[in-house]
Write a protein that holds these residues in place. Sequence first.
Motif, PDB file in Angstrom:
ATOM      1  N   PRO A 125       0.969  -1.208   0.319  1.00  0.00           N
ATOM      2  CA  PRO A 125       0.276   0.161  -0.077  1.00  0.00           C
ATOM      3  C   PRO A 125       0.746   1.202   0.201  1.00  0.00           C
ATOM      4  CG  PRO A 125       0.039  -1.228   2.151  1.00  0.00           C
ATOM      5  CD  PRO A 125       0.525  -2.253   1.156  1.00  0.00           C
ATOM      6  N   SER A 126       0.486   1.804  -0.776  1.00  0.00           N
ATOM      7  CA  SER A 126       0.987   3.567  -0.962  1.00  0.00           C
ATOM      8  C   SER A 126       0.037   4.457   0.140  1.00  0.00           C
ATOM      9  CB  SER A 126       1.385   3.670  -1.794  1.00  0.00           C
ATOM     10  OG  SER A 126       1.672   5.187  -2.219  1.00  0.00           O
ATOM     11  N   HIS A 127       0.939   5.639   0.752  1.00  0.00           N
ATOM     12  CA  HIS A 127      -0.610   6.943   0.461  1.00  0.00           C
ATOM     13  C   HIS A 127      -1.183   7.402  -0.733  1.00  0.00           C
ATOM     14  CE1 HIS A 127       0.387   7.535   4.746  1.00  0.00           C
ATOM     15  NE2 HIS A 127       1.460   7.255   4.445  1.00  0.00           N
ATOM     16  N   HIS A 128      -0.521   7.448  -1.891  1.00  0.00           N
ATOM     17  CA  HIS A 128      -0.511   8.282  -3.691  1.00  0.00           C
ATOM     18  C   HIS A 128      -1.414   6.776  -4.420  1.00  0.00           C
ATOM     19  CE1 HIS A 128       2.186  11.120  -2.677  1.00  0.00           C
ATOM     20  NE2 HIS A 128       2.737  10.790  -2.291  1.00  0.00           N
ATOM     21  N   ASP A 129      -1.755   5.909  -3.595  1.00  0.00           N
ATOM     22  CA  ASP A 129      -2.609   4.697  -3.952  1.00  0.00           C
ATOM     23  C   ASP A 129      -4.087   5.662  -4.425  1.00  0.00           C
ATOM     24  OD1 ASP A 129      -0.713   2.412  -3.983  1.00  0.00           O
ATOM     25  OD2 ASP A 129      -2.365   1.453  -2.140  1.00  0.00           O
ATOM     26  N   GLY A 130      -4.441   5.673  -5.648  1.00  0.00           N
ATOM     27  CA  GLY A 130      -5.383   5.444  -5.806  1.00  0.00           C
ATOM     28  C   GLY A 130      -5.456   7.355  -7.155  1.00  0.00           C
ATOM     29  N   ALA A 131      -4.144   8.061  -6.859  1.00  0.00           N
ATOM     30  CA  ALA A 131      -3.155   8.737  -7.534  1.00  0.00           C
ATOM     31  C   ALA A 131      -3.263   8.509  -9.240  1.00  0.00           C
ATOM     32  CB  ALA A 131      -2.645   9.768  -6.583  1.00  0.00           C
ATOM     33  N   ASP A 132      -3.784   9.479  -9.969  1.00  0.00           N
ATOM     34  CA  ASP A 132      -2.943   9.567 -11.213  1.00  0.00           C
ATOM     35  C   ASP A 132      -1.568   9.528 -11.869  1.00  0.00           C
ATOM     36  OD1 ASP A 132      -5.712   9.191 -12.690  1.00  0.00           O
ATOM     37  OD2 ASP A 132      -5.734  10.832 -12.953  1.00  0.00           O
ATOM     38  N   ASP A 133      -1.035  10.516 -10.868  1.00  0.00           N
ATOM     39  CA  ASP A 133       0.729  10.568 -10.721  1.00  0.00           C
ATOM     40  C   ASP A 133       0.463  11.021  -9.108  1.00  0.00           C
ATOM     41  OD1 ASP A 133      -0.191  12.606 -10.676  1.00  0.00           O
ATOM     42  OD2 ASP A 133       0.274  12.730 -12.678  1.00  0.00           O
ATOM     43  N   HIS A 134       1.882  10.994  -9.321  1.00  0.00           N
ATOM     44  CA  HIS A 134       2.300  11.356  -7.402  1.00  0.00           C
ATOM     45  C   HIS A 134       3.244  12.897  -8.018  1.00  0.00           C
ATOM     46  CE1 HIS A 134       5.419   9.043  -9.219  1.00  0.00           C
ATOM     47  NE2 HIS A 134       6.747   9.921  -8.194  1.00  0.00           N
ATOM     48  N   GLU A 135       3.663  13.742  -7.002  1.00  0.00           N
ATOM     49  CA  GLU A 135       4.256  15.123  -7.819  1.00  0.00           C
ATOM     50  C   GLU A 135       5.679  15.612  -6.146  1.00  0.00           C
ATOM     51  OE1 GLU A 135       3.647  16.843  -9.291  1.00  0.00           O
ATOM     52  OE2 GLU A 135       1.609  16.431  -9.563  1.00  0.00           O
ATOM     53  N   HIS A 136       6.696  15.669  -7.240  1.00  0.00           N
ATOM     54  CA  HIS A 136       7.810  15.764  -6.509  1.00  0.00           C
ATOM     55  C   HIS A 136       7.611  17.405  -5.115  1.00  0.00           C
ATOM     56  CE1 HIS A 136       8.759  11.617  -6.823  1.00  0.00           C
ATOM     57  NE2 HIS A 136       8.436  11.952  -8.360  1.00  0.00           N
ATOM     58  N   ASP A 137       7.310  17.878  -5.404  1.00  0.00           N
ATOM     59  CA  ASP A 137       6.922  19.181  -5.916  1.00  0.00           C
ATOM     60  C   ASP A 137       7.657  19.508  -4.014  1.00  0.00           C
ATOM     61  OD1 ASP A 137       6.434  19.689  -7.971  1.00  0.00           O
ATOM     62  OD2 ASP A 137       4.341  20.487  -7.634  1.00  0.00           O
ATOM     63  N   ASP A 138       7.404  19.408  -3.730  1.00  0.00           N
ATOM     64  CA  ASP A 138       7.362  19.018  -1.849  1.00  0.00           C
ATOM     65  C   ASP A 138       9.120  19.157  -1.325  1.00  0.00           C
ATOM     66  OD1 ASP A 138       4.570  18.348  -0.823  1.00  0.00           O
ATOM     67  OD2 ASP A 138       5.630  16.291  -0.993  1.00  0.00           O
ATOM     68  N   PHE A 139       9.592  18.434  -2.429  1.00  0.00           N
ATOM     69  CA  PHE A 139      10.793  18.938  -2.597  1.00  0.00           C
ATOM     70  C   PHE A 139      11.919  19.611  -3.717  1.00  0.00           C
ATOM     71  CE2 PHE A 139       9.908  14.793  -0.433  1.00  0.00           C
ATOM     72  CZ  PHE A 139      10.201  14.531   0.781  1.00  0.00           C
ATOM     73  N   ASP A 140      13.018  20.143  -3.017  1.00  0.00           N
ATOM     74  CA  ASP A 140      13.645  21.167  -3.692  1.00  0.00           C
ATOM     75  C   ASP A 140      15.331  21.214  -4.054  1.00  0.00           C
ATOM     76  OD1 ASP A 140      14.185  22.309  -6.159  1.00  0.00           O
ATOM     77  OD2 ASP A 140      12.616  24.185  -5.642  1.00  0.00           O
ATOM     78  N   SER A 141      15.944  21.322  -4.992  1.00  0.00           N
ATOM     79  CA  SER A 141      16.986  21.152  -5.029  1.00  0.00           C
ATOM     80  C   SER A 141      18.125  22.247  -5.332  1.00  0.00           C
ATOM     81  CB  SER A 141      18.245  20.368  -5.494  1.00  0.00           C
ATOM     82  OG  SER A 141      17.991  19.371  -6.758  1.00  0.00           O
ATOM     83  N   ILE A 142      19.145  22.952  -5.236  1.00  0.00           N
ATOM     84  CA  ILE A 142      20.030  23.576  -5.881  1.00  0.00           C
ATOM     85  C   ILE A 142      21.252  23.414  -6.369  1.00  0.00           C
ATOM     86  CG2 ILE A 142      18.547  25.272  -5.090  1.00  0.00           C
ATOM     87  CD1 ILE A 142      21.210  26.810  -3.590  1.00  0.00           C
ATOM     88  N   VAL A 143      22.291  23.488  -6.961  1.00  0.00           N
ATOM     89  CA  VAL A 143      23.942  23.730  -6.811  1.00  0.00           C
ATOM     90  C   VAL A 143      24.118  24.461  -6.959  1.00  0.00           C
ATOM     91  CG1 VAL A 143      25.406  22.934  -8.534  1.00  0.00           C
ATOM     92  CG2 VAL A 143      23.296  21.514  -8.755  1.00  0.00           C
ATOM     93  N   VAL A 144      25.097  24.276  -5.450  1.00  0.00           N
ATOM     94  CA  VAL A 144      26.464  25.385  -5.260  1.00  0.00           C
ATOM     95  C   VAL A 144      27.777  25.534  -5.616  1.00  0.00           C
ATOM     96  CG1 VAL A 144      27.299  27.224  -3.109  1.00  0.00           C
ATOM     97  CG2 VAL A 144      24.566  25.365  -3.613  1.00  0.00           C
ATOM     98  N   ASP A 145      28.268  25.937  -6.605  1.00  0.00           N
ATOM     99  CA  ASP A 145      29.927  25.863  -6.732  1.00  0.00           C
ATOM    100  C   ASP A 145      30.496  26.608  -5.801  1.00  0.00           C
ATOM    101  OD1 ASP A 145      29.277  25.120  -9.817  1.00  0.00           O
ATOM    102  OD2 ASP A 145      29.038  26.800 -10.515  1.00  0.00           O
ATOM    103  N   ILE A 146      30.710  25.986  -5.756  1.00  0.00           N
ATOM    104  CA  ILE A 146      32.380  26.607  -3.917  1.00  0.00           C
ATOM    105  C   ILE A 146      33.521  26.742  -4.201  1.00  0.00           C
ATOM    106  CG2 ILE A 146      30.926  25.463  -2.372  1.00  0.00           C
ATOM    107  CD1 ILE A 146      32.386  23.750  -2.367  1.00  0.00           C
ATOM    108  N   PRO A 147      34.332  27.591  -4.282  1.00  0.00           N
ATOM    109  CA  PRO A 147      36.025  27.905  -4.570  1.00  0.00           C
ATOM    110  C   PRO A 147      36.855  26.797  -3.826  1.00  0.00           C
ATOM    111  CG  PRO A 147      34.803  30.050  -2.789  1.00  0.00           C
ATOM    112  CD  PRO A 147      34.379  29.125  -3.114  1.00  0.00           C
ATOM    113  N   GLU A 148      38.407  27.293  -3.969  1.00  0.00           N
ATOM    114  CA  GLU A 148      38.741  25.853  -3.007  1.00  0.00           C
ATOM    115  C   GLU A 148      38.806  26.748  -1.561  1.00  0.00           C
ATOM    116  OE1 GLU A 148      42.388  24.304  -5.260  1.00  0.00           O
ATOM    117  OE2 GLU A 148      43.086  26.678  -3.973  1.00  0.00           O
ATOM    118  N   VAL A 149      38.634  25.590  -0.761  1.00  0.00           N
ATOM    119  CA  VAL A 149      38.953  25.530   0.545  1.00  0.00           C
ATOM    120  C   VAL A 149      40.275  24.827   1.046  1.00  0.00           C
ATOM    121  CG1 VAL A 149      36.365  25.194   0.963  1.00  0.00           C
ATOM    122  CG2 VAL A 149      37.775  22.931   1.076  1.00  0.00           C
TER     123      VAL A 149
END
Length: 345
Positions: free
Chosen positions: A239-263
Amino acid sequence: MNDLAKLPVTVITGFLGSGKTTLIRHLMQNPQGKRLAVIVNEFGDVGVDGEILKSCAIPDCPEENILELANGCICCTVADDFIPTIEALMALDPRPDHILIETSGLALPKPLLKAFDWPDIRSRITVDGVIALADAEAVASGRFAPDVARVDAQRLADDSLDHETPLSEVFEDQISCADIILLTKPDLAGPDGLAKAREVIAAEAPRPLPVVDVAEGAVDPRVILGLEAAAEDDMDARPSHHDGADDHEHDDFDSIVVDIPEVTDPADLVARIETLAKSQNILRVKGYAAVAGKPMRLLVQAVGARVRHQFDRPWKPGEAKQGRLVVIAEHDDIDATAIRSVLVG
């Protein structure tokens, strides 16, 4: 393997930083005579996990058998990405004996299982089993909601409120879909933490499931491969929380890429990541850094404020010594300016 036999696929799921890549690396190094192939589904456009696995490729799992699907959930890109990738692996000569799929830490496994029902591949592959990894310490401490006390207060105040958080739903769906649970990092949890984690899993599981403690991905492949679960034919038991749904969303999460200088000092970068996790609810940081005076690249993996780092390989000739980190959090916690300010200064 008989070319007419269905090719077994093991889906390896688990929350962010639970140890999926470490497990697959162990399986690659201990293939029990099987020729393996691996599909890595990343969240974010820096292929950290895929690069880690390619760096330890061996004859039974050569680099060409390790494919990445970046910037897209497998189950949302079935026709465009998933099926062509499966077909490419099946066309290899020699053909793999077993495929491992490492899902994104944010993925829901059941929609992925539905992809195996597509006519183009159903007659040729089968889901041998779903393996869910769970960080024992995180499970024991209940860190599936950002603020458990606040959620409990809302539940008591208004029974009509939906008090499930996205993190808890991801965890519960992964447990519900699994054939075996691997409790990782048992040394950090300790005996009491392991016992508590087992209680939590037992309460969430829809049926009795085997639970195995695993440190550093070291599990006998015979325990998790060759289950012959045919999970694609066993959907109602998962069983899943999303049973019966046509699809599912990933909008709950997000990501960014950060370029960092030499440490100059890796400890300073670790401190910045720890600050980021505590001040902005960042779930996961992973990527690479360049360290002044060091010929090797620094691999960085963080789950919350717990940061691990190691030099993984020399910089390649002509390769820009540029640090890049993927930062993952719930959507409302991604403040790109604030994140870059902490990591870069």
